[in-house]
Design a protein around this motif. Structure first.
Motif, PDB file in Angstrom:
ATOM      1  N   ARG A 252      14.762  24.489  -6.967  1.00 52.62           N
ATOM      2  CA  ARG A 252      15.939  24.349  -6.118  1.00 52.62           C
ATOM      3  C   ARG A 252      17.058  23.713  -6.925  1.00 52.62           C
ATOM      4  N   TRP A 253      18.146  24.412  -7.064  1.00 56.10           N
ATOM      5  CA  TRP A 253      19.247  23.919  -7.872  1.00 56.10           C
ATOM      6  C   TRP A 253      20.454  23.573  -7.026  1.00 56.10           C
ATOM      7  N   TRP A 254      20.392  23.769  -5.706  1.00 61.33           N
ATOM      8  CA  TRP A 254      21.505  23.475  -4.832  1.00 61.33           C
ATOM      9  C   TRP A 254      20.949  22.803  -3.594  1.00 61.33           C
ATOM     10  N   SER A 255      21.607  21.771  -3.137  1.00 60.25           N
ATOM     11  CA  SER A 255      21.136  21.069  -1.957  1.00 60.25           C
ATOM     12  C   SER A 255      22.317  20.754  -1.046  1.00 60.25           C
ATOM     13  N   LYS A 256      22.018  20.264   0.149  1.00 58.76           N
ATOM     14  CA  LYS A 256      23.079  19.894   1.083  1.00 58.76           C
ATOM     15  C   LYS A 256      23.905  18.736   0.528  1.00 58.76           C
ATOM     16  N   GLU A 257      23.226  17.831  -0.173  1.00 58.04           N
ATOM     17  CA  GLU A 257      23.935  16.688  -0.737  1.00 58.04           C
ATOM     18  C   GLU A 257      24.949  17.140  -1.793  1.00 58.04           C
ATOM     19  N   LEU A 258      24.557  18.063  -2.652  1.00 57.53           N
ATOM     20  CA  LEU A 258      25.489  18.584  -3.656  1.00 57.53           C
ATOM     21  C   LEU A 258      26.644  19.334  -2.996  1.00 57.53           C
TER      22      LEU A 258
END
Length: 186
Positions: free
Chosen positions: A74-80
């Motif tokens: 996973r390279w993208w999250s809600k935090e980012l």
């Protein structure tokens, strides 16, 4: 990466050898030709020797965390995503006036955004608003012209009543349209 390749070559029985450039001592255009020939031949032999090791390195898969059970990294999250949005909003707000900046801060609060999104998905249907506006304009104009022609009173609640009637009609038209389009695609 180069150190990894060297260590894996040593494990596989291959020794890494630094290319020997003896032609550098010769001066002039002959040196360039000799260096190129030596470098190309040595490079080809080094490539041939490194192919099996490189295939092993490429075929090795890194171990992933077993905690999430996911096979994808996973390279993208809600935090980012939230950090990116905050940076963008900050840079855009620099160009706004003070009242616009305050309005932007209020509108982009998470609670206000969620309520707005929910309202946009359920209540503020474009078809309802469009037909509500059309009905309120036509209805108000008709009542105004009748009141003026007949000499009666004009009630301003007519605008709200015709808007609600047009809004409901717009929702019904959209519902029927969706039902018919689903039947056609099935």
């Amino acid at each position: 990466m180069g150190e990894k390749l060297k260590s894996s070559e040593k494990e596989a029985g291959h020794e890494y050898q630094q290319p020997n450039i003896e032609a550098a001592e010769i001066k002039g255009p002959q040196a360039v030709e000799k260096i190129e020939v030596l470098d190309v031949s040595e490079a080809r032999s080094a490539i041939e020797e490194a192919k099996p090791v490189a295939k092993e390195i490429v075929n090795e898969k890194p171990e992933l965390d077993k905690d999430n059970g996911s096979s994808d990294v996973r390279w993208w999250s809600k935090e980012l995503g939230r950090q990116n949005l905050d940076r963008t909003l900050t840079s855009v707000r620099r160009n706004l006036s003070a009242p616009e900046r305050q309005l932007s801060k209020f509108i982009h609060k998470p609670v206000v955004e969620k309520v707005s999104d929910l309202g946009g998905k359920t209540l503020a249907r474009p078809s309802g608003i469009l037909l509500g506006g059309i009905f309120s304009f036509v209805g108000s104009l008709g009542v105004y012209l009748l009141a003026r022609h007949m000499g009666g009173e004009l009630h301003y609640s007519i605008f709200a009543a015709t808007f609600v009637l047009g809004y409901l009609l717009g929702l019904i038209v959209e519902l029927v349209w969706r039902i018919l389009s689903r039947k056609k695609s099935s």
